[in-house]
Design an enzyme around this catalytic site. Structure first.
Site, PDB file in Angstrom:
ATOM      1  N   HIS A   1      -2.191  -5.650   1.548  1.00  0.00           N
ATOM      2  CA  HIS A   1      -3.463  -6.339   1.319  1.00  0.00           C
ATOM      3  C   HIS A   1      -3.128  -7.717   0.793  1.00  0.00           C
ATOM      4  O   HIS A   1      -2.186  -7.884   0.017  1.00  0.00           O
ATOM      5  CB  HIS A   1      -4.314  -5.606   0.275  1.00  0.00           C
ATOM      6  CG  HIS A   1      -5.406  -6.464  -0.286  1.00  0.00           C
ATOM      7  ND1 HIS A   1      -6.636  -6.580   0.314  1.00  0.00           N
ATOM      8  CD2 HIS A   1      -5.437  -7.291  -1.373  1.00  0.00           C
ATOM      9  CE1 HIS A   1      -7.381  -7.429  -0.389  1.00  0.00           C
ATOM     10  NE2 HIS A   1      -6.671  -7.874  -1.417  1.00  0.00           N
TER      11      HIS A   1
ATOM     12  N   ASN B   1      -2.124   0.093   6.970  1.00  0.00           N
ATOM     13  CA  ASN B   1      -1.611  -1.173   7.488  1.00  0.00           C
ATOM     14  C   ASN B   1      -0.734  -1.930   6.492  1.00  0.00           C
ATOM     15  O   ASN B   1      -0.585  -3.133   6.574  1.00  0.00           O
ATOM     16  CB  ASN B   1      -2.754  -2.043   8.019  1.00  0.00           C
ATOM     17  CG  ASN B   1      -3.739  -2.448   6.950  1.00  0.00           C
ATOM     18  OD1 ASN B   1      -3.544  -2.188   5.764  1.00  0.00           O
ATOM     19  ND2 ASN B   1      -4.804  -3.105   7.359  1.00  0.00           N
TER      20      ASN B   1
ATOM     21  N   LYS C   1       0.808  -1.212   0.000  1.00  0.00           N
ATOM     22  CA  LYS C   1       0.000   0.000   0.000  1.00  0.00           C
ATOM     23  C   LYS C   1       0.851   1.278   0.000  1.00  0.00           C
ATOM     24  O   LYS C   1       2.069   1.228   0.194  1.00  0.00           O
ATOM     25  CB  LYS C   1      -0.933  -0.027   1.205  1.00  0.00           C
ATOM     26  CG  LYS C   1      -1.968  -1.154   1.134  1.00  0.00           C
ATOM     27  CD  LYS C   1      -2.881  -1.118   2.335  1.00  0.00           C
ATOM     28  CE  LYS C   1      -3.952  -2.188   2.261  1.00  0.00           C
ATOM     29  NZ  LYS C   1      -4.867  -2.101   3.428  1.00  0.00           N
TER      30      LYS C   1
ATOM     31  N   TYR D   1     -12.189  -2.374  -4.084  1.00  0.00           N
ATOM     32  CA  TYR D   1     -12.737  -2.443  -2.729  1.00  0.00           C
ATOM     33  C   TYR D   1     -14.267  -2.366  -2.715  1.00  0.00           C
ATOM     34  O   TYR D   1     -14.863  -2.050  -1.694  1.00  0.00           O
ATOM     35  CB  TYR D   1     -12.128  -1.340  -1.860  1.00  0.00           C
ATOM     36  CG  TYR D   1     -10.695  -1.627  -1.497  1.00  0.00           C
ATOM     37  CD1 TYR D   1     -10.377  -2.614  -0.562  1.00  0.00           C
ATOM     38  CD2 TYR D   1      -9.649  -0.937  -2.089  1.00  0.00           C
ATOM     39  CE1 TYR D   1      -9.069  -2.899  -0.235  1.00  0.00           C
ATOM     40  CE2 TYR D   1      -8.321  -1.218  -1.763  1.00  0.00           C
ATOM     41  CZ  TYR D   1      -8.052  -2.197  -0.838  1.00  0.00           C
ATOM     42  OH  TYR D   1      -6.748  -2.477  -0.513  1.00  0.00           O
TER      43      TYR D   1
ATOM     44  N   GLU E   1      -8.948 -10.852  -8.089  1.00  0.00           N
ATOM     45  CA  GLU E   1      -8.032  -9.730  -7.868  1.00  0.00           C
ATOM     46  C   GLU E   1      -6.848  -9.784  -8.834  1.00  0.00           C
ATOM     47  O   GLU E   1      -6.441  -8.756  -9.378  1.00  0.00           O
ATOM     48  CB  GLU E   1      -7.574  -9.717  -6.407  1.00  0.00           C
ATOM     49  CG  GLU E   1      -8.697  -9.383  -5.449  1.00  0.00           C
ATOM     50  CD  GLU E   1      -8.332  -9.487  -3.987  1.00  0.00           C
ATOM     51  OE1 GLU E   1      -9.108  -8.984  -3.156  1.00  0.00           O
ATOM     52  OE2 GLU E   1      -7.282 -10.076  -3.642  1.00  0.00           O
TER      53      GLU E   1
END
Length: 140
Positions: A117, A114, A11, A51, A128
């Protein structure tokens, strides 16, 4: 046991801090092979599609905003039991609850930022991967 593939995103909080190599090292130490990888700057439409499962949740707008704020690294990982193995090395979503040595414990800034993913199931992984990679980009 057969090889399995999973999808990963490093991320914006990782790419902004130049931690791509450090996170990749943790992935490889876990016995996973990176068979496809590219750095992209997600568009709002791409983030909303990716998402989409969270569209009705209160954090959706913030999540999309974070994911388009800076480049990300999208990846396909391969290995035995890759989905579970990667989820284990990622650690708990909340880095405060993540086990020592996991990616999120080592690198995440907070629950929103965080660091990574990872797919949660074979069907999700396939979907994905297909969103970000053509079949000829997967080199195992």
């Amino acid at each position: 046991m057969a090889l399995e593939r999973t999808f990963s995103i490093l991320k914006p909080d990782v790419t902004r801090r130049n931690l791509t190599g450090a996170v990749n090292a943790k992935i490889e130490e876990a016995g996973l092979r990176i068979i496809a990888q590219k750095r992209v700057h997600m568009t709002k439409a791409q983030a909303e599609t990716f998402y989409g499962v969270h569209r009705e949740r209160p954090f959706f707008g913030e999540l999309v905003g974070q994911m388009i704020a800076a480049p990300v690294v999208v990846q396909v990982l391969e290995g035995e039991n890759a989905i579970k193995r990667y989820r284990d090395v990622m650690g708990a979503t909340n880095p405060e609850k993540a086990e020592a040595g996991t990616i999120r414990k080592l690198f995440a800034l907070n629950m929103g930022e965080n660091s990574v993913h990872g797919s949660d199931a074979p069907e999700t992984a396939a979907q994905e991967i297909a969103q970000w990679f053509a079949g000829n980009e997967l080199v195992g």
